[in-house]
Design a protein around this motif. Sequence first.
Motif, short mmCIF file in Angstrom:
data_model
loop_
_atom_site.label_atom_id
_atom_site.label_comp_id
_atom_site.label_asym_id
_atom_site.label_seq_id
_atom_site.Cartn_x
_atom_site.Cartn_y
_atom_site.Cartn_z
N UNK A 14 0.82 -1.20 0.00
CA UNK A 14 0.00 0.00 0.00
C UNK A 14 0.86 1.26 0.00
N UNK A 15 1.54 1.46 -1.10
CA UNK A 15 2.32 2.68 -1.25
C UNK A 15 1.37 3.80 -1.68
N UNK A 16 1.84 5.01 -1.61
CA UNK A 16 1.02 6.15 -1.99
C UNK A 16 0.57 6.04 -3.45
N UNK A 17 1.45 5.55 -4.30
CA UNK A 17 1.11 5.41 -5.72
C UNK A 17 0.02 4.36 -5.90
N UNK A 18 0.11 3.24 -5.21
CA UNK A 18 -0.91 2.19 -5.32
C UNK A 18 -2.25 2.66 -4.78
N UNK A 19 -2.24 3.44 -3.73
CA UNK A 19 -3.48 3.96 -3.15
C UNK A 19 -4.14 4.91 -4.14
N UNK A 20 -3.37 5.76 -4.80
CA UNK A 20 -3.93 6.67 -5.80
C UNK A 20 -4.52 5.90 -6.98
N UNK A 21 -3.84 4.87 -7.43
CA UNK A 21 -4.33 4.07 -8.54
C UNK A 21 -5.64 3.38 -8.15
N UNK A 22 -5.72 2.84 -6.95
CA UNK A 22 -6.94 2.17 -6.49
C UNK A 22 -8.10 3.16 -6.39
#
Length: 131
Positions: A14-22
Amino acid sequence: MKNFNGEGVSCLFLTQKNIRVMRLVLILLTVMLFRVSATESLAQETRINLKMENSTVKEVLKNIESRSDFTFYYNDNVIDTDKRVSVNVENTSISDILATILPDCSFKVVNRNIIITGKKQSTAEPVAQQS
């Protein structure tokens, strides 16, 4: 060397990039779901006034096309377009009008196109006779 026992594994993914993509995927899915439900109910929401006496089904469909943004698609060999019907409705949805003039047919709305198919299939299965 550190001993890794599985704690915090979810933090690795759950990196910041993955959270934004989700979040973006969730927003796009929500918008698409609302769009699909809006197009299917468009024929139910579009209301017209129509008064036609002893007209063919084909004439009624052409009249509805001229009064709305819908286009009808059907097969003349499957649907009796020469059947005579009388329609006298005010502020009635297109789907209700179609159900009235073509009670044995079903229809599907795709964008602003209405596809009319043949007779509805019976849900009851034929019972085999024993001799």
